[in-house]
Each structure stands twice: as structure tokens, then as C-alpha cells.
Scaffold this motif. Structure first.
Motif, PDB file in Angstrom:
ATOM      1  N   LEU A 216      33.661  29.683  56.800  1.00  0.00           N
ATOM      2  CA  LEU A 216      34.291  28.846  55.778  1.00  0.00           C
ATOM      3  C   LEU A 216      35.396  28.003  56.408  1.00  0.00           C
ATOM      4  CD1 LEU A 216      34.797  31.372  52.805  1.00  0.00           C
ATOM      5  CD2 LEU A 216      33.011  29.641  53.025  1.00  0.00           C
ATOM      6  N   THR A 217      35.567  26.789  55.917  1.00  0.00           N
ATOM      7  CA  THR A 217      36.682  25.964  56.398  1.00  0.00           C
ATOM      8  C   THR A 217      37.971  26.463  55.716  1.00  0.00           C
ATOM      9  OG1 THR A 217      36.485  24.379  54.605  1.00  0.00           O
ATOM     10  CG2 THR A 217      35.166  23.934  56.591  1.00  0.00           C
ATOM     11  N   ASN A 218      39.079  26.014  56.236  1.00  0.00           N
ATOM     12  CA  ASN A 218      40.360  26.408  55.618  1.00  0.00           C
ATOM     13  C   ASN A 218      40.435  25.921  54.170  1.00  0.00           C
ATOM     14  OD1 ASN A 218      41.241  27.623  57.960  1.00  0.00           O
ATOM     15  ND2 ASN A 218      42.146  25.726  58.753  1.00  0.00           N
ATOM     16  N   GLU A 219      39.940  24.705  53.972  1.00  0.00           N
ATOM     17  CA  GLU A 219      39.975  24.143  52.617  1.00  0.00           C
ATOM     18  C   GLU A 219      39.160  24.992  51.653  1.00  0.00           C
ATOM     19  OE1 GLU A 219      38.839  20.012  52.672  1.00  0.00           O
ATOM     20  OE2 GLU A 219      40.448  19.531  54.060  1.00  0.00           O
TER      21      GLU A 219
ATOM     22  N   LEU B 228      41.102  28.067  50.815  1.00  0.00           N
ATOM     23  CA  LEU B 228      42.271  27.830  49.967  1.00  0.00           C
ATOM     24  C   LEU B 228      41.920  27.730  48.482  1.00  0.00           C
ATOM     25  CD1 LEU B 228      44.195  25.405  52.332  1.00  0.00           C
ATOM     26  CD2 LEU B 228      45.074  27.574  51.446  1.00  0.00           C
ATOM     27  N   GLU B 229      40.745  27.268  48.168  1.00  0.00           N
ATOM     28  CA  GLU B 229      40.315  27.266  46.771  1.00  0.00           C
ATOM     29  C   GLU B 229      38.864  27.720  46.734  1.00  0.00           C
ATOM     30  OE1 GLU B 229      42.640  24.123  44.172  1.00  0.00           O
ATOM     31  OE2 GLU B 229      40.539  24.021  43.604  1.00  0.00           O
TER      32      GLU B 229
ATOM     33  N   ARG C 154      40.332  36.398  57.469  1.00  0.00           N
ATOM     34  CA  ARG C 154      41.138  35.181  57.204  1.00  0.00           C
ATOM     35  C   ARG C 154      41.578  35.136  55.741  1.00  0.00           C
ATOM     36  NH1 ARG C 154      37.232  30.858  58.344  1.00  0.00           N
ATOM     37  NH2 ARG C 154      38.897  29.356  58.001  1.00  0.00           N
TER      38      ARG C 154
ATOM     39  N   ASN D   4      44.407  37.629  55.156  1.00  0.00           N
ATOM     40  CA  ASN D   4      45.687  37.127  55.683  1.00  0.00           C
ATOM     41  C   ASN D   4      46.289  36.093  54.732  1.00  0.00           C
ATOM     42  OD1 ASN D   4      45.766  38.672  58.017  1.00  0.00           O
ATOM     43  ND2 ASN D   4      44.514  37.210  59.177  1.00  0.00           N
ATOM     44  N   LEU D   5      45.429  35.208  54.275  1.00  0.00           N
ATOM     45  CA  LEU D   5      45.902  34.176  53.328  1.00  0.00           C
ATOM     46  C   LEU D   5      46.435  34.842  52.057  1.00  0.00           C
ATOM     47  CD1 LEU D   5      46.212  31.255  52.338  1.00  0.00           C
ATOM     48  CD2 LEU D   5      43.809  31.298  51.645  1.00  0.00           C
TER      49      LEU D   5
ATOM     50  N   MET E 299      49.842  36.288  52.645  1.00  0.00           N
ATOM     51  CA  MET E 299      50.889  35.245  52.675  1.00  0.00           C
ATOM     52  C   MET E 299      51.191  34.758  51.259  1.00  0.00           C
ATOM     53  SD  MET E 299      50.337  33.054  56.146  1.00  0.00           S
ATOM     54  CE  MET E 299      48.578  32.916  56.269  1.00  0.00           C
ATOM     55  N   ARG E 300      50.142  34.622  50.481  1.00  0.00           N
ATOM     56  CA  ARG E 300      50.341  34.176  49.091  1.00  0.00           C
ATOM     57  C   ARG E 300      51.135  35.212  48.294  1.00  0.00           C
ATOM     58  NH1 ARG E 300      44.502  31.269  47.827  1.00  0.00           N
ATOM     59  NH2 ARG E 300      45.230  29.146  48.182  1.00  0.00           N
TER      60      ARG E 300
END
Lengths: 192, 195
Positions: B3-6, B9-10, B28, B31-32, B35-36
Motif C-alpha cells: 500500500l502507498t502511504n496515501e 492514511l485513509e 506500517r 505504527n501509524l 502515532m495517531r
């Protein structure tokens, strides 16, 4: 939206009705409910206390002047939050001449390492870190990650495409990672 | 393909399905999420001072300014009306002089009655202006009165230009007076006495 955000509070229909009739005490109650949340949102976007206070001031004047336009088709707190957001972004655009990412810049080197580790773990003052982001990165980051707006809504705030919001958020994370790692490194090598 | 970061993110439905089978993307995403979690726990910033009194004062000042602008607009209208009235009177006086010179005191009493009517018209109009300036008045009522007065004033001007009889002019002035009097609020009807 963050769980502890003041915008989670529900305003009673009676209070809204009183405000729509021009009751100044009702306005004061609404102000007291949302003042802190509005200030927090404005401060995180604008990064200056005095500007944030001006934003809250102007946003509430707008809320009071336009309360009759609220049609109960969404939450009142959400309606207030949008007014504060628009006001804060307006200030940001005026004061920083915010450089918006061009649509041409959308093809960007994807950094797959971005979330390979939790680089916020060692950060002590997260608010201070956010303030080091460039104004438009910070604004999009706050709106998406703290306020819970989606890319479509952010695109509307900025009058840009959804791609603008996606790319800016991605870059904001990359920039934040850079600042976080640098700050952590500086702390490690700082003399005792 | 990760998956891309974008996409991370959603997340959409397909991205969520991908996370179940991809360890790398799953790490990943975790981890995100961590952080959130830290971002969600940020303390609410509080304003340095209570600005309600300042906001309230600005709002009330703004409202006051808007009301004053409305009053000023009405006042300007009535000043213009007074000017129009004065113009009518000048026309009347010119007509009256012509009339007196040419008819040598013919039907003098009728003319005197007409003069009294014009004076009382003037007085009650001044009283109405004062009442309108002192109270909040229905804007539509003011506009309607303006239109009706305008029609009578034009008829009056024509009457003087065509030099019609004093009897007919008197009727017009009486109509004008009745119209102004009807515009007063019920409890403030002025009593016009003959001088």
C-alpha cells in the motif's frame, strides 16, 4: 475528531433557538461550550496565540450573525467548527501567503519507509513539533489527523482537489518525521 | 505490491483487505495508528484570557452601527421629502402670487383656508418625521407612504401649473393631510387645530 475535543459537546435545540432569537445569554453559553476547542483549533493551525484569539473573536461574531442560517441539517457544533476552521485558514492564507502544492507536483517519490517505525515515540513535546511544520502542511495535518476531516472536506476548505489534500498530508508526515528525528538526535547529543 | 502511504492514511475496503494478508503493510499501519494515538491525546490548548466581553461588545457595536445606518437612510428619505415639500410650496407661492395679482382678492377666504391647510400639512409632516426617527418603523410602511405622498404631490404640482380652482386644490391638500395623519401610530395622532 479527537475524543477529548470540545466540539464533541451537544448543544440543545432550545439553546440554539434562543440564540436564533438574539438572546445574548444563549450566545454566551455557546461561547463557553466551544471557546477552548475553537482556540485550540485556531492556535494549532495559526501557531500564534494573538492570531488564534482574533480567529476565535471573528469566528464567534460570524456565528452570532449567521445563527439563523443554521438549518438543523447537521450538528450545531460541526457547523461552528467549520466556521472556526474557515476563519483560521483565512488568516493563515493572508499572513503566510500559503504556498499550495501544485497539481503537477503530485507524482512524488513515494517513501515507503515513512511508517516503518513509530518515530513519534521519542518526541517529548508533540505540539512544539507540529509548530515547526510549514503552515499549509500543518493546516492539512491538523484538519485530517486531529479534527478528523476527510480529504474531500479539506479540499473544499482549500478550494482544491482531493489529490492536493492527499499529497499535502503525505508530505506533512514526511516533514514531521524529518523534524522528529532531528529533534531526537539533538537531544541525544546535547551536553548534560 | 504494498500500500502507498496515501492509501494507508485513509484506508478503503480494498486496503483493509490487503492489510490482513500483508505483514509489512500491517506493521506500517500499526505504527501509524500508534502515532495517531499520541496525536489524539494532545492536551486541549486553552485561551490566555476570557474574550467573551470583548466579543459581546464587538457584536453589540456592530448591531448598533447597522441600526444607525438604517435610521440614517430613513432620515435621508424624510429630508428629501421635506425638500420636495418645500419645492411644492415655492411652486404654490409663485402660483398664489400670480393668482392674487390677476384676480385682486377674488375669493380671498378660500385662499386663506388653503394656506392654513398647507401650514398644517407641514406641521404634521414634521411630527411624523420626528416619530419615525425616534422609533423603529416598518420599512414597508415608510415606502408605501412615500409612494402615496409622491402621487398626491405630483397631482398638486399639476393643479398649480394648470391653475385649477382653490376648491379642488383644497381637496388635494386635505387628502394629503389625511394620508399623513393615518401614518401616525394610534396613540400618537396629532391634533391639528385651525390657526
Amino acid at each position: 475528531m479527537r475524543k477529548n475535543s470540545g466540539f464533541n459537546q451537544i448543544v440543545s435545540k432550545d439553546l440554539i433557538l434562543l440564540a436564533q432569537q438574539g438572546d445574548i445569554d444563549a450566545f454566551e453559553k455557546i461561547y463557553r461550550l466551544f471557546a477552548d476547542a475553537s482556540y485550540a483549533l485556531a492556535f494549532r493551525i495559526c501557531s500564534q496565540h494573538s492570531v488564534a484569539e482574533d480567529v476565535v473573536h471573528d469566528a464567534f461574531i460570524k456565528i452570532m450573525n449567521n445563527v439563523n442560517k443554521f438549518r438543523n441539517d447537521g450538528s450545531f457544533s460541526g457547523w461552528c467548527r467549520r466556521i472556526v476552521t474557515y476563519e483560521a485558514l483565512d488568516r493563515l492564507k493572508k499572513s503566510h501567503r500559503v504556498h499550495l502544492v501544485n497539481e503537477d507536483d503530485l507524482i512524488d517519490g513515494e517513501e515507503l519507509e515513512l511508517f516503518q517505525q513509530d518515530w513519534l515515540d521519542a518526541v517529548i513535546d508533540l505540539d512544539k513539533l507540529l509548530q515547526q511544520l510549514s503552515p499549509n502542511y500543518r493546516a492539512v495535518f491538523i484538519l485530517h489527523e486531529l479534527e478528523g476531516y476527510n480529504h474531500k472536506e479539506i479540499a473544499q476548505f482549500f478550494e482544491k482537489s482531493e489529490s492536493f489534500s492527499k499529497v499535502t498530508l503525505n508530505r506533512a508526515y514526511a516533514s514531521l518525521k524529518k523534524i522528529a528525528l532531528k529533534t531526537t538526535q539533538e537531544l541525544q547529543y546535547a551536553p548534560n | 505490491m504494498h500500500l502507498t502511504n496515501e492509501q494507508l492514511l485513509e484506508l478503503n475496503k480494498e486496503s483493509r483487505e490487503h492489510l490482513i494478508q500483508c505483514d509489512n503493510c500491517s506493521i506500517r499501519a500499526k505504527n501509524l495508528s500508534a502515532m495517531r494515538g499520541k496525536l489524539q491525546n494532545l492536551a486541549e490548548q486553552k485561551p490566555m484570557s476570557d474574550n467573551w466581553q470583548h466579543i459581546k461588545a464587538s457584536y453589540q457595536h456592530q448591531n448598533y452601527d447597522q441600526q444607525m445606518n438604517l435610521v440614517n437612510k430613513k432620515t435621508t428619505f424624510w429630508r428629501n421629502m421635506t425638500v420636495a415639500m418645500a419645492a411644492s410650496l415655492v411652486l404654490f407661492m409663485a402660483g398664489q402670487n400670480y393668482f392674487l395679482n390677476s384676480h385682486h382678492q377674488q375669493n380671498f377666504e378660500q385662499t386663506a383656508e388653503l394656506t392654513r391647510l398647507i401650514e398644517s400639512n407641514n406641521i404634521i409632516q414634521s411630527l411624523l418625521v420626528a416619530q419615525f426617527e425616534g422609533n423603529s418603523v416598518d420599512a414597508m410602511k415608510v415606502v408605501n407612504l412615500q409612494i402615496e405622498l409622491d402621487i398626491i404631490d405630483k397631482t398638486l404640482q399639476q393643479a398649480y401649473l394648470k391653475n385649477i380652482s382653490d376648491k379642488e386644490k383644497t381637496v388635494l391638500w386635505q387628502q394629503r393631510q389625511a394620508l399623513i395623519q393615518s401614518s401616525f401610530t394610534a396613540d400618537k395622532q396629532p391634533k391639528i387645530m385651525k390657526i
